[in-house]
Design a protein around this motif. Structure first.
Motif, PDB file in Angstrom:
ATOM      1  N   ALA A   1       0.834  -1.207   0.000  1.00 57.20           N
ATOM      2  CA  ALA A   1       0.000   0.000   0.000  1.00 57.20           C
ATOM      3  C   ALA A   1       0.858   1.242   0.000  1.00 57.20           C
ATOM      4  CB  ALA A   1      -0.918  -0.001   1.219  1.00 57.20           C
ATOM      5  N   LEU A   2       1.972   1.200   0.715  1.00 55.60           N
ATOM      6  CA  LEU A   2       2.898   2.335   0.721  1.00 55.60           C
ATOM      7  C   LEU A   2       3.464   2.565  -0.669  1.00 55.60           C
ATOM      8  CD1 LEU A   2       4.576   4.435   2.283  1.00 55.60           C
ATOM      9  CD2 LEU A   2       6.288   2.651   2.631  1.00 55.60           C
ATOM     10  N   LEU A   3       3.767   1.489  -1.391  1.00 56.26           N
ATOM     11  CA  LEU A   3       4.287   1.625  -2.745  1.00 56.26           C
ATOM     12  C   LEU A   3       3.236   2.229  -3.663  1.00 56.26           C
ATOM     13  CD1 LEU A   3       6.206  -1.759  -3.103  1.00 56.26           C
ATOM     14  CD2 LEU A   3       7.170   0.502  -2.700  1.00 56.26           C
ATOM     15  N   ILE A   4       1.971   1.832  -3.462  1.00 53.77           N
ATOM     16  CA  ILE A   4       0.892   2.424  -4.252  1.00 53.77           C
ATOM     17  C   ILE A   4       0.781   3.908  -3.958  1.00 53.77           C
ATOM     18  CG2 ILE A   4      -1.609   2.451  -4.592  1.00 53.77           C
ATOM     19  CD1 ILE A   4      -1.609  -0.546  -4.135  1.00 53.77           C
ATOM     20  N   LEU A   5       0.905   4.264  -2.670  1.00 52.41           N
ATOM     21  CA  LEU A   5       0.843   5.679  -2.304  1.00 52.41           C
ATOM     22  C   LEU A   5       1.985   6.447  -2.939  1.00 52.41           C
ATOM     23  CD1 LEU A   5      -0.653   7.789  -0.651  1.00 52.41           C
ATOM     24  CD2 LEU A   5       0.850   7.263   1.257  1.00 52.41           C
TER      25      LEU A   5
ATOM     26  N   VAL B   1       5.024   9.936   4.939  1.00 53.49           N
ATOM     27  CA  VAL B   1       3.801   9.140   4.902  1.00 53.49           C
ATOM     28  C   VAL B   1       3.782   8.213   6.109  1.00 53.49           C
ATOM     29  CG1 VAL B   1       2.644   7.262   3.675  1.00 53.49           C
ATOM     30  CG2 VAL B   1       3.543   9.202   2.404  1.00 53.49           C
ATOM     31  N   CYS B   2       2.604   8.021   6.691  1.00 52.68           N
ATOM     32  CA  CYS B   2       2.442   7.038   7.762  1.00 52.68           C
ATOM     33  C   CYS B   2       1.719   5.821   7.208  1.00 52.68           C
ATOM     34  CB  CYS B   2       1.645   7.610   8.935  1.00 52.68           C
ATOM     35  SG  CYS B   2       1.536   6.480  10.349  1.00 52.68           S
ATOM     36  N   THR B   3       2.237   4.635   7.522  1.00 55.28           N
ATOM     37  CA  THR B   3       1.571   3.390   7.172  1.00 55.28           C
ATOM     38  C   THR B   3       1.206   2.653   8.449  1.00 55.28           C
ATOM     39  OG1 THR B   3       2.682   3.134   5.039  1.00 55.28           O
ATOM     40  CG2 THR B   3       1.809   1.146   6.038  1.00 55.28           C
ATOM     41  N   TRP B   4      -0.082   2.345   8.582  1.00 52.28           N
ATOM     42  CA  TRP B   4      -0.572   1.554   9.698  1.00 52.28           C
ATOM     43  C   TRP B   4      -0.785   0.126   9.206  1.00 52.28           C
ATOM     44  CZ3 TRP B   4      -2.222   6.525   8.654  1.00 52.28           C
ATOM     45  CH2 TRP B   4      -2.058   7.474   9.672  1.00 52.28           C
ATOM     46  N   VAL B   5      -0.154  -0.836   9.865  1.00 50.03           N
ATOM     47  CA  VAL B   5      -0.209  -2.237   9.459  1.00 50.03           C
ATOM     48  C   VAL B   5      -1.061  -3.006  10.472  1.00 50.03           C
ATOM     49  CG1 VAL B   5       1.135  -4.302   8.930  1.00 50.03           C
ATOM     50  CG2 VAL B   5       2.098  -2.035   8.465  1.00 50.03           C
TER      51      VAL B   5
ATOM     52  N   ASN C   1      -2.436 -10.081  11.708  1.00 53.68           N
ATOM     53  CA  ASN C   1      -3.150 -11.230  11.145  1.00 53.68           C
ATOM     54  C   ASN C   1      -3.480 -11.075   9.662  1.00 53.68           C
ATOM     55  OD1 ASN C   1      -3.253 -12.301  13.840  1.00 53.68           O
ATOM     56  ND2 ASN C   1      -5.041 -11.010  14.238  1.00 53.68           N
ATOM     57  N   GLY C   2      -2.618 -10.344   8.943  1.00 54.53           N
ATOM     58  CA  GLY C   2      -2.815 -10.219   7.498  1.00 54.53           C
ATOM     59  C   GLY C   2      -4.044  -9.444   7.087  1.00 54.53           C
ATOM     60  N   LEU C   3      -4.497  -8.505   7.933  1.00 51.93           N
ATOM     61  CA  LEU C   3      -5.719  -7.768   7.636  1.00 51.93           C
ATOM     62  C   LEU C   3      -5.480  -6.493   6.841  1.00 51.93           C
ATOM     63  CD1 LEU C   3      -7.709  -8.272  10.967  1.00 51.93           C
ATOM     64  CD2 LEU C   3      -8.023  -9.422   8.770  1.00 51.93           C
ATOM     65  N   GLY C   4      -4.264  -6.332   6.307  1.00 47.00           N
ATOM     66  CA  GLY C   4      -4.011  -5.245   5.376  1.00 47.00           C
ATOM     67  C   GLY C   4      -3.349  -4.023   5.979  1.00 47.00           C
ATOM     68  N   THR C   5      -3.373  -2.942   5.222  1.00 45.64           N
ATOM     69  CA  THR C   5      -2.713  -1.695   5.608  1.00 45.64           C
ATOM     70  C   THR C   5      -3.540  -0.501   5.158  1.00 45.64           C
ATOM     71  OG1 THR C   5      -1.458  -1.551   3.539  1.00 45.64           O
ATOM     72  CG2 THR C   5      -0.394  -2.712   5.371  1.00 45.64           C
TER      73      THR C   5
ATOM     74  N   ALA D   1      -6.083   2.803   1.065  1.00 45.08           N
ATOM     75  CA  ALA D   1      -6.586   1.750   1.935  1.00 45.08           C
ATOM     76  C   ALA D   1      -6.561   0.420   1.186  1.00 45.08           C
ATOM     77  CB  ALA D   1      -8.008   2.070   2.397  1.00 45.08           C
ATOM     78  N   THR D   2      -5.943  -0.593   1.784  1.00 47.28           N
ATOM     79  CA  THR D   2      -5.877  -1.923   1.175  1.00 47.28           C
ATOM     80  C   THR D   2      -6.200  -2.973   2.241  1.00 47.28           C
ATOM     81  OG1 THR D   2      -3.490  -1.977   1.586  1.00 47.28           O
ATOM     82  CG2 THR D   2      -4.201  -1.298  -0.601  1.00 47.28           C
ATOM     83  N   PRO D   3      -7.469  -3.083   2.636  1.00 48.82           N
ATOM     84  CA  PRO D   3      -7.848  -4.103   3.620  1.00 48.82           C
ATOM     85  C   PRO D   3      -7.602  -5.511   3.079  1.00 48.82           C
ATOM     86  CG  PRO D   3      -9.796  -3.084   2.643  1.00 48.82           C
ATOM     87  CD  PRO D   3      -8.620  -2.289   2.192  1.00 48.82           C
ATOM     88  N   GLY D   4      -7.010  -6.365   3.911  1.00 53.13           N
ATOM     89  CA  GLY D   4      -6.677  -7.717   3.487  1.00 53.13           C
ATOM     90  C   GLY D   4      -7.855  -8.665   3.566  1.00 53.13           C
ATOM     91  N   THR D   5      -7.635  -9.895   3.115  1.00 56.33           N
ATOM     92  CA  THR D   5      -8.654 -10.936   3.187  1.00 56.33           C
ATOM     93  C   THR D   5      -9.037 -11.162   4.648  1.00 56.33           C
ATOM     94  OG1 THR D   5      -7.718 -12.002   1.237  1.00 56.33           O
ATOM     95  CG2 THR D   5      -9.164 -13.340   2.616  1.00 56.33           C
ATOM     96  N   GLY D   6     -10.337 -11.198   4.919  1.00 58.42           N
ATOM     97  CA  GLY D   6     -10.816 -11.371   6.283  1.00 58.42           C
ATOM     98  C   GLY D   6     -11.116 -10.065   6.984  1.00 58.42           C
TER      99      GLY D   6
END
Length: 218
Positions: free
Chosen positions: A20-24, A107-111, A114-118, A187-192
Motif C-alpha cells: 500500500a505504501l508503494l501504491i501511495l 507518509v504514515c503506514t498503519w499495518v 493477522n494479514g488484515l491489510g494496511t 486503503a488496502t484491507p486484506g482478506t478477512g
C-alpha cells in the motif's frame, strides 16, 4: 505515460507488506509526473503558508473555504490519526505503524495484525495544485482511469482516483485540505478484513479523523 498502478509489485497482500505504501508512492508520482514537473526525488518541497494561491482552484475543482495548517502533519504524519482510532475502524488489531520518507513528503503506514491489510496516508507536498491537478488531468482525458468526486470529508472536498490497475479491495482517496495541498490515503484491507468490500469507506474514515485533528489544532 506508462501506468504506475499496474506493476505487480504494487499489489496489496494480506501479510502486512508495504504494498500500500508503494501504491501511495506511485500515486504521488502520478499527480506530479503527469504534469511534467521535475521535483527532487528525495527531498519534499517545503510547506507553504496556510494562505491560498490566487490562481487556485482551477479546472472545476471545488474551493477549500477553510484551509488547514498542515505543518505538524507534514512533520509527523502518524500523529494525525492515533493507532487506536485506526484500529477502531480498521477491522482488526494493529500490528505497528511506521513513517516513510517519499519524494511527495512523509507518509504514515498503519499495518494490521493477522494479514488484515494496511492503510497509508500523508500530505502530498510534491504537488502544489492540490485537487485542481486531478481535476485538470480528468478534464484533459489523460493520466487518470478513475476520477470520482466523493462526499466531502467533514466539509473538505475529496476525490477517488487511480491510473489503471483498479481493484475492488483497494482505494486511493485525495482530500483537499487547502487549494494547493491534498491529503492522500491508500486503503488496502486484506482478506478477512470487514472493510474488504468497502476500502473507500475505510479511507474516508481515516480522512475524517485526520481533518478533525487538523481542525482542532488550528
Amino acid at each position: 505515460m506508462t501506468s504506475t498502478w499496474s506493476n505487480p509489485r504494487h499489489r496489496p497482500s494480506g501479510t502486512g507488506s508495504p504494498s500500500a505504501l508503494l501504491i501511495l508512492a506511485t500515486a504521488a508520482l502520478l499527480v506530479s509526473a503527469c504534469s511534467g514537473s521535475k521535483g527532487n526525488p528525495t527531498t519534499p518541497a517545503p510547506s507553504p503558508s496556510v494562505g491560498q494561491s490566487t490562481s487556485l482552484p482551477r479546472a472545476g475543482a471545488p474551493n477549500v473555504e477553510k484551509p488547514l495548517d498542515t505543518a505538524a502533519a507534514e512533520a509527523d504524519p502518524c500523529s494525525v490519526v492515533k493507532s487506536d482510532q485506526v484500529q477502531a475502524f480498521g477491522g482488526g488489531p494493529m500490528d505497528r505503524s511506521r513513517v516513510e520518507h517519499l519524494s511527495s513528503g512523509k507518509v504514515c503506514t498503519w499495518v494490521f495484525a493477522n494479514g488484515l491489510g494496511t492503510v497509508s496516508a500523508g500530505m502530498n507536498t510534491g504537488e502544489r495544485d492540490g485537487l485542481s491537478h486531478l481535476y485538470a488531468l480528468n478534464a484533459q482525458g489523460s493520466g487518470l482511469t478513475t476520477f470520482k468526486p466523493s462526499e466531502p470529508i467533514d466539509g473538505y472536498p475529496s476525490v477517488v482516483f487511480a491510473n489503471g490497475g483498479e481493484r475492488s479491495y483497494a482505494c486511493n482517496l485525495a482530500v483537499g485540505v487547502r487549494n494547493d495541498l491534498m491529503y492522500t490515503i491508500v486503503a488496502t484491507p486484506g482478506t478477512g478484513n470487514p472493510n474488504r468490500s468497502d476500502p473507500c469507506g475505510m479511507a474516508a474514515k481515516l480522512g475524517r479523523y485526520a481533518v478533525q485533528h487538523l481542525r482542532a489544532a488550528q
